[in-house]
Design an enzyme around this catalytic site. Structure first.
Site, PDB file in Angstrom:
ATOM      1  N   LYS A   1       0.740  -3.928   4.099  1.00  0.00           N
ATOM      2  CA  LYS A   1      -0.133  -3.632   4.111  1.00  0.00           C
ATOM      3  C   LYS A   1      -0.579  -3.076   2.555  1.00  0.00           C
ATOM      4  O   LYS A   1      -1.777  -2.365   1.949  1.00  0.00           O
ATOM      5  CB  LYS A   1      -0.996  -2.959   5.014  1.00  0.00           C
ATOM      6  CG  LYS A   1      -0.717  -4.213   6.309  1.00  0.00           C
ATOM      7  CD  LYS A   1      -1.614  -4.067   7.295  1.00  0.00           C
ATOM      8  CE  LYS A   1      -1.888  -4.949   8.719  1.00  0.00           C
ATOM      9  NZ  LYS A   1      -0.225  -5.223   9.425  1.00  0.00           N
TER      10      LYS A   1
ATOM     11  N   SER B   1      -1.559  -0.190  12.040  1.00  0.00           N
ATOM     12  CA  SER B   1      -1.880  -1.687  11.141  1.00  0.00           C
ATOM     13  C   SER B   1      -2.588  -2.303  11.766  1.00  0.00           C
ATOM     14  O   SER B   1      -1.509  -3.671  12.031  1.00  0.00           O
ATOM     15  CB  SER B   1      -0.721  -1.429   9.979  1.00  0.00           C
ATOM     16  OG  SER B   1       0.099  -2.111  11.289  1.00  0.00           O
TER      17      SER B   1
ATOM     18  N   SER C   1       4.463  -4.557   8.333  1.00  0.00           N
ATOM     19  CA  SER C   1       3.011  -4.445   7.799  1.00  0.00           C
ATOM     20  C   SER C   1       3.434  -3.406   6.616  1.00  0.00           C
ATOM     21  O   SER C   1       2.032  -3.011   6.088  1.00  0.00           O
ATOM     22  CB  SER C   1       2.736  -2.984   8.856  1.00  0.00           C
ATOM     23  OG  SER C   1       2.259  -4.590   9.818  1.00  0.00           O
TER      24      SER C   1
END
Length: 426
Positions: free
Chosen positions: A68, A124, A65
């Site tokens: 992101k 997330s 993640s």
């Protein structure tokens, strides 16, 4: 004899073993280096862009993640945070949307700013990242192209994204070095920095029994007041991933740890930060207002100056290094005029062959364009020739009219004389 040989080989193997940690200074004792359990790690000084520590910096690893960071940066750079985004039917595609979520349903409307909180906080949310990708890019494939293009612009050339959330895909990879470069650029955006330092926030949703309180999963953000972001990540393939920022005593460091086996990733990051602050110092290399070079405008010299300071980071107790500064003029190489404060060039900061940063250079004073001078050669210009032709025609017509007037006056005078002679003869 055999025992002696065995002992010799054992000693040789012990002292010839090199751990997979790379220090900037080969003279540094390994005992001063922080222990990092992750497969890859990187520590960078934000002001100077210089590297303080690295471990397997160019090994291709899954980012989970921490992907992101790029998704959030593009949302801020390309979108309007007040825009209302409508979740699509993609939310029902469990091959693209699974794992941690805020449980968006097709047709649900949410401001882009709240989707961004869902993406960067609340463990997330993958569905929020997909909703952002479809809104900003039109569809996921185009948004992924945008992610890879932006990574290339930053200099993260070994990174390849395949999705906006960080879910495991074979070609979805980055390196500790690339991720540090991406994080540094992203954090320099003040809106992004505000998001990733947020500990918790509440978003408004029309549905009941869905996540509304979003909590930042970065444990260091809660543990240390000097830590100010930025992103965690985990998948079974990537294991534990962490990108973190710390600001203290006027310095900011960004650390990256990828593929760490357990929760010691937070302790390792703290050790990285401690190493960066105690073993290195940053100072101004060139203050704002320094003339880096000069250009000539209309035979007048104009200095090219920095509008912000240029920093250098170096090992404590060592003499100051030198950085290479490569100046390039923007646009036309020959300027006919320039305004004070106009950005006319840029300087690339290099540490050896390694690019650190690029700074704008501005003109130190104003130079007005030169007033054209009338010379003999000017008459050969087309518009001067046209003026000469028109003038000549006017002169010809004037003389023609003048001669015509003389002719008729003469003729009138002769007529009068003839008439007078005729009357006298009578």
């Amino acid at each position: 004899m055999k025992s002696f040989i065995a002992l010799f080989l054992a000693v040789f193997l012990i002292f010839s073993f090199t751990p997979p940690i790379y220090a900037l200074d080969s003279s540094t004792s390994n005992s001063t280096l922080p222990i990092v359990h992750g497969e890859g790690a990187y520590l960078i000084d934000v002001l100077s862009g210089q590297t303080l520590f690295m471990k397997n910096p160019d090994e291709l690893l899954a980012p989970a993640s921490t992907t992101k960071i790029m998704t959030g940066l593009l949302a801020i750079e390309r979108g309007n945070l007040q825009d209302i985004v409508t979740a699509s039917s993609t939310m029902l595609n469990n091959k693209l949307v699974y794992g941690t979520m805020i449980y968006l349903e097709p047709g649900e409307k949410m401001p882009l700013q709240d989707l961004l909180y869902g993406t960067l906080l609340k463990n997330s949310a993958n569905d929020a990242a997909v909703a952002i990708a479809e809104y900003i890019g039109g569809d996921i494939p185009h948004f992924v192209e945008m992610m890879n293009q932006r990574a290339h612009e930053i200099g993260a050339d070994q990174t390849h994204f395949s999705n906006p959330s960080g879910l495991t895909e074979k070609e979805h990879v980055t390196t500790a070095h690339d991720l540090a470069l991406i994080a540094r650029v992203a954090y320099q955006n003040p809106v992004f920095a505000q998001y990733v330092r947020t500990k918790s926030t509440t978003i408004s949703r029309s549905k009941e029994n869905v996540p509304k309180l979003l909590v930042n999963e970065n444990k260091l953000l809660w543990r240390d007041s000097s830590v100010d972001g930025i992103k965690t990540g985990y998948t079974a393939a990537a294991q534990n991933c962490l990108v973190a920022s710390v600001t203290k005593d006027g310095r900011q460091l960004i650390g990256v740890i990828l593929k760490s086996p357990g929760r010691e990733i937070y302790t390792d990051m703290e050790n990285l930060f401690d190493y960066g602050f105690t073993q290195y110092k940053s100072e101004v290399y060139k203050p704002a207002g320094t003339a880096i070079s000069s250009i000539t405008v209309n035979n007048q010299s104009v200095d090219l100056i920095l509008d912000r300071p240029l920093y250098i980071t170096q090992k404590q107790g060592e003499p100051q290094q030198t950085l290479d500064l490569k100046v390039s003029v923007l646009g036309a190489s020959v300027l006919t005029s320039v305004e004070e404060g106009q950005e006319v060039a840029q300087v690339e900061v290099l540490e050896g062959n390694k690019h650190l940063d690029t700074f704008p250079l501005k003109a130190s004073r104003t130079v007005q364009p030169e007033t054209p001078k009338l010379t003999l050669s000017s008459f050969y210009k087309p518009w001067y020739i046209a003026l000469i032709v028109i003038g000549s025609l006017i002169i010809v017509l004037f003389n023609r009219n003048r001669n015509s007037s003389r002719y008729w006056r003469r003729r009138t005078r002769l007529s009068k004389q003839r008439k007078s002679s005729y009357l006298q003869d009578k």
